[in-house]
Design a protein around this motif. Structure first.
Motif, PDB file in Angstrom:
ATOM      1  N   ALA B 184       0.860  -1.184   0.000  1.00 14.31           N
ATOM      2  CA  ALA B 184       0.000   0.000   0.000  1.00 14.31           C
ATOM      3  C   ALA B 184       0.902   1.242   0.000  1.00 14.31           C
ATOM      4  O   ALA B 184       2.053   1.156   0.422  1.00 14.31           O
ATOM      5  CB  ALA B 184      -0.883  -0.035   1.238  1.00 14.31           C
ATOM      6  N   PRO B 185       0.384   2.392  -0.444  1.00 12.86           N
ATOM      7  CA  PRO B 185      -1.014   2.662  -0.792  1.00 12.86           C
ATOM      8  C   PRO B 185      -1.365   2.197  -2.202  1.00 12.86           C
ATOM      9  O   PRO B 185      -0.491   1.969  -3.031  1.00 12.86           O
ATOM     10  CB  PRO B 185      -1.093   4.192  -0.691  1.00 12.86           C
ATOM     11  N   ALA B 186      -2.682   2.097  -2.426  1.00 14.87           N
ATOM     12  CA  ALA B 186      -3.197   1.700  -3.735  1.00 14.87           C
ATOM     13  C   ALA B 186      -4.208   2.738  -4.206  1.00 14.87           C
ATOM     14  O   ALA B 186      -4.763   3.470  -3.388  1.00 14.87           O
ATOM     15  CB  ALA B 186      -3.885   0.336  -3.615  1.00 14.87           C
ATOM     16  N   PRO B 187      -4.475   2.787  -5.498  1.00 17.05           N
ATOM     17  CA  PRO B 187      -5.553   3.660  -5.977  1.00 17.05           C
ATOM     18  C   PRO B 187      -6.897   3.028  -5.635  1.00 17.05           C
ATOM     19  O   PRO B 187      -6.949   1.831  -5.330  1.00 17.05           O
ATOM     20  CB  PRO B 187      -5.332   3.676  -7.490  1.00 17.05           C
ATOM     21  N   PRO B 188      -7.981   3.790  -5.695  1.00 20.56           N
ATOM     22  CA  PRO B 188      -9.294   3.159  -5.499  1.00 20.56           C
ATOM     23  C   PRO B 188      -9.541   2.155  -6.623  1.00 20.56           C
ATOM     24  O   PRO B 188      -9.363   2.494  -7.787  1.00 20.56           O
ATOM     25  CB  PRO B 188     -10.283   4.322  -5.559  1.00 20.56           C
ATOM     26  N   PHE B 189      -9.946   0.939  -6.263  1.00 26.04           N
ATOM     27  CA  PHE B 189     -10.105  -0.134  -7.260  1.00 26.04           C
ATOM     28  C   PHE B 189     -11.466  -0.045  -7.954  1.00 26.04           C
ATOM     29  O   PHE B 189     -12.255  -0.985  -7.927  1.00 26.04           O
ATOM     30  CB  PHE B 189      -9.986  -1.498  -6.583  1.00 26.04           C
ATOM     31  N   ASN B 190     -11.717   1.058  -8.594  1.00 26.07           N
ATOM     32  CA  ASN B 190     -13.009   1.231  -9.260  1.00 26.07           C
ATOM     33  C   ASN B 190     -12.927   2.424 -10.199  1.00 26.07           C
ATOM     34  O   ASN B 190     -12.066   3.291 -10.032  1.00 26.07           O
ATOM     35  CB  ASN B 190     -14.105   1.456  -8.203  1.00 26.07           C
ATOM     36  N   HIS B 191     -13.894   2.484 -11.109  1.00 25.38           N
ATOM     37  CA  HIS B 191     -13.973   3.640 -12.012  1.00 25.38           C
ATOM     38  C   HIS B 191     -14.064   4.954 -11.254  1.00 25.38           C
ATOM     39  O   HIS B 191     -13.742   6.005 -11.795  1.00 25.38           O
ATOM     40  CB  HIS B 191     -15.238   3.544 -12.893  1.00 25.38           C
ATOM     41  N   ILE B 192     -14.489   4.876 -10.019  1.00 27.99           N
ATOM     42  CA  ILE B 192     -14.625   6.109  -9.225  1.00 27.99           C
ATOM     43  C   ILE B 192     -13.266   6.807  -9.090  1.00 27.99           C
ATOM     44  O   ILE B 192     -13.206   8.002  -8.776  1.00 27.99           O
ATOM     45  CB  ILE B 192     -15.272   5.822  -7.845  1.00 27.99           C
ATOM     46  N   ALA B 193     -12.206   6.063  -9.375  1.00 28.09           N
ATOM     47  CA  ALA B 193     -10.857   6.656  -9.366  1.00 28.09           C
ATOM     48  C   ALA B 193     -10.767   7.838 -10.331  1.00 28.09           C
ATOM     49  O   ALA B 193      -9.976   8.758 -10.140  1.00 28.09           O
ATOM     50  CB  ALA B 193      -9.821   5.608  -9.739  1.00 28.09           C
ATOM     51  N   LYS B 194     -11.611   7.802 -11.380  1.00 27.00           N
ATOM     52  CA  LYS B 194     -11.573   8.876 -12.389  1.00 27.00           C
ATOM     53  C   LYS B 194     -12.261  10.150 -11.898  1.00 27.00           C
ATOM     54  O   LYS B 194     -12.073  11.204 -12.499  1.00 27.00           O
ATOM     55  CB  LYS B 194     -12.297   8.413 -13.661  1.00 27.00           C
ATOM     56  N   ASP B 195     -13.057  10.007 -10.850  1.00 35.04           N
ATOM     57  CA  ASP B 195     -13.838  11.159 -10.378  1.00 35.04           C
ATOM     58  C   ASP B 195     -12.978  12.010  -9.440  1.00 35.04           C
ATOM     59  O   ASP B 195     -13.036  11.886  -8.212  1.00 35.04           O
ATOM     60  CB  ASP B 195     -15.104  10.655  -9.664  1.00 35.04           C
ATOM     61  N   THR B 196     -12.177  12.851 -10.058  1.00 33.35           N
ATOM     62  CA  THR B 196     -11.219  13.634  -9.262  1.00 33.35           C
ATOM     63  C   THR B 196     -11.916  14.631  -8.335  1.00 33.35           C
ATOM     64  O   THR B 196     -11.407  14.950  -7.260  1.00 33.35           O
ATOM     65  CB  THR B 196     -10.245  14.392 -10.188  1.00 33.35           C
ATOM     66  N   GLU B 197     -13.099  15.059  -8.736  1.00 29.44           N
ATOM     67  CA  GLU B 197     -13.833  16.024  -7.908  1.00 29.44           C
ATOM     68  C   GLU B 197     -14.266  15.363  -6.590  1.00 29.44           C
ATOM     69  O   GLU B 197     -14.064  15.925  -5.512  1.00 29.44           O
ATOM     70  CB  GLU B 197     -15.043  16.540  -8.712  1.00 29.44           C
ATOM     71  N   VAL B 198     -14.815  14.144  -6.677  1.00 27.52           N
ATOM     72  CA  VAL B 198     -15.234  13.429  -5.464  1.00 27.52           C
ATOM     73  C   VAL B 198     -14.019  13.091  -4.598  1.00 27.52           C
ATOM     74  O   VAL B 198     -14.055  13.227  -3.369  1.00 27.52           O
ATOM     75  CB  VAL B 198     -16.005  12.135  -5.816  1.00 27.52           C
ATOM     76  N   ARG B 199     -12.957  12.679  -5.245  1.00 26.21           N
ATOM     77  CA  ARG B 199     -11.747  12.319  -4.480  1.00 26.21           C
ATOM     78  C   ARG B 199     -11.210  13.527  -3.716  1.00 26.21           C
ATOM     79  O   ARG B 199     -10.775  13.405  -2.569  1.00 26.21           O
ATOM     80  CB  ARG B 199     -10.688  11.743  -5.415  1.00 26.21           C
ATOM     81  N   ALA B 200     -11.249  14.678  -4.354  1.00 28.04           N
ATOM     82  CA  ALA B 200     -10.756  15.883  -3.685  1.00 28.04           C
ATOM     83  C   ALA B 200     -11.665  16.276  -2.514  1.00 28.04           C
ATOM     84  O   ALA B 200     -11.190  16.619  -1.419  1.00 28.04           O
ATOM     85  CB  ALA B 200     -10.659  17.033  -4.696  1.00 28.04           C
ATOM     86  N   ARG B 201     -12.977  16.201  -2.746  1.00 27.02           N
ATOM     87  CA  ARG B 201     -13.922  16.553  -1.669  1.00 27.02           C
ATOM     88  C   ARG B 201     -13.789  15.582  -0.504  1.00 27.02           C
ATOM     89  O   ARG B 201     -13.859  15.949   0.654  1.00 27.02           O
ATOM     90  CB  ARG B 201     -15.365  16.532  -2.208  1.00 27.02           C
ATOM     91  N   TYR B 202     -13.606  14.285  -0.840  1.00 24.39           N
ATOM     92  CA  TYR B 202     -13.469  13.260   0.199  1.00 24.39           C
ATOM     93  C   TYR B 202     -12.203  13.521   1.040  1.00 24.39           C
ATOM     94  O   TYR B 202     -12.253  13.483   2.284  1.00 24.39           O
ATOM     95  CB  TYR B 202     -13.388  11.875  -0.459  1.00 24.39           C
ATOM     96  N   ALA B 203     -11.103  13.788   0.357  1.00 24.22           N
ATOM     97  CA  ALA B 203      -9.841  14.033   1.077  1.00 24.22           C
ATOM     98  C   ALA B 203      -9.990  15.233   2.007  1.00 24.22           C
ATOM     99  O   ALA B 203      -9.511  15.215   3.151  1.00 24.22           O
ATOM    100  CB  ALA B 203      -8.719  14.264   0.068  1.00 24.22           C
TER     101      ALA B 203
END
Lengths: 138, 214
Positions: B184-203
């Motif tokens: 680890a670390p790993a990327p999210p194992f899903n297409h959601i990895a492409k959703d940079t907006e959600v990833r930024a809000r989540y972080a």
């Protein structure tokens, strides 16, 4: 710091116990002790590497574990890495994979260890067949 | 001290395939699994495709039964019990992103926490997961506990849900064989990895939560 390895026969099973934090020196001590114990042995059936009280393993000790596993593999042993921490089970899996010993597997309980000793499929093949069977209901 | 054995060398075709695979995977899936090379080293190129077909169909079954979010939760725990922090991380991150995007909730088991738990004893992990999830995440807790039971005992699947939980465990017994060589670390194992907006809000939400401002 790891305690000295304990290697003994328990009812026909070669039982190896490693405890504490396995250092480079501890790994060497284990490999040397195993080589000495197995000197003159031509065949081995069941082996338990009891890691339930192992808390960690240095990267330098890992190569010694691989060498030790290859000794067991060459004698035809079916090995269980019995561990109560995921990280240590991962270590057992890694050792089995890198040493290319399909007969070495990490297990959670002694009951699972017995199941492994009593079976004959390799680690990956048993996982593959389980998936291909799609699981059966009781 | 003894040295680690050298890994099998890849042939020209395998090396060529590995050159394009990460970019191809990232553009189609949004992420690339770092142990692709180990799958090819272990199974060869044809074996790689058989591997992908088998794991893909099992994953689809788990997804059809539990939904994509919980499929990642179960995959994360199945990997953790095997000691594979890479797959545990990639799957819990995907699960946590879905929960954040679709339910606007932060799952109490964070990615860092799950990585840390790899060092703990099994009973300590279960106790902490029960403490974290008992109040507001009862269904997730029920599934994790049942999955653990099917993993750690000789009990066999009793119904369709059990069968899917059992398969979620066996799938990672198979996958972790190769993934155990990466960390680890790993990327999210899903297409959601492409959703940079959600990833930024989540972080941002996680950071605020850990600072006690959320």
């Amino acid at each position: 710091m790891s305690a000295p390895p304990n290697i003994e026969d328990r009812d026909g099973i070669l039982w190896i116990t490693l405890t504490g934090e396995l250092t480079k020196e501890g790994g060497e001590e284990y490999r040397v002790a195993l080589e000495k114990y197995l000197d003159g042995v031509s065949r081995l059936a069941s082996v338990c590497v009891d890691l339930r009280d192992l808390t960690g393993c240095s990267v330098f000790a890992r190569s010694e574990l691989i060498t030790a596993q290859r000794l067991l593999k060459d004698l035809g042993a079916r090995t269980c890495y019995l561990a109560s921490r995921p990280r240590i089970r991962g270590l057992g899996l890694w050792v089995g994979h890198i040493s290319e010993d399909e007969n070495a597997k990490s297990v959670i309980t002694l009951e699972k260890a017995k199941e492994w000793w009593d079976s004959s499929l390799g680690r990956e093949e048993s996982a593959r067949q389980a998936l291909m069977s799609r699981g059966r209901l009781r | 001290m003894t040295d680690l054995p050298p890994p099998r060398s890849l042939n020209l075709i395998e090396r060529g395939f590995l050159k394009v695979l990460p970019k191809l995977s990232e553009s189609i899936e949004g992420y690339y699994i770092a142990f692709g090379e180990e799958i090819i080293r272990t199974h060869g190129l044809l074996g790689f495709f058989r591997w992908a077909k088998l794991t893909g169909s099992t994953q689809q079954g788990t997804r059809d039964h539990f939904g994509v979010q919980r499929q990642h939760l179960l995959s994360a725990f199945a990997s953790m019990w095997n000691g594979c922090d890479y797959c545990a991380h990639g799957n819990i991150l995907a699960h946590n992103l879905f929960m954040f995007r679709d339910e606007n909730k932060l799952f109490p088991v964070t990615e860092e926490m799950l990585l840390d738990m790899h060092r703990w004893k099994d009973d300590e992990i279960l106790a902490e997961v029960q403490r974290l999830l008992a109040d507001d995440f009862k269904e997730e807790l029920r599934l994790i506990e049942r999955q653990w039971q099917l993993k750690s005992t000789m009990e066999e699947p009793d119904n369709e849900e059990d069968r899917q939980l059992w398969l979620s465990v066996r799938q990672y017994d198979f996958i972790n064989e190769c993934s155990i060589v990466v960390d680890a670390p790993a990327p999210p194992f899903n297409h959601i990895a492409k959703d940079t907006e959600v990833r930024a809000r989540y972080a941002k939400a996680r950071a605020a939560s850990s600072n006690g401002t959320s």
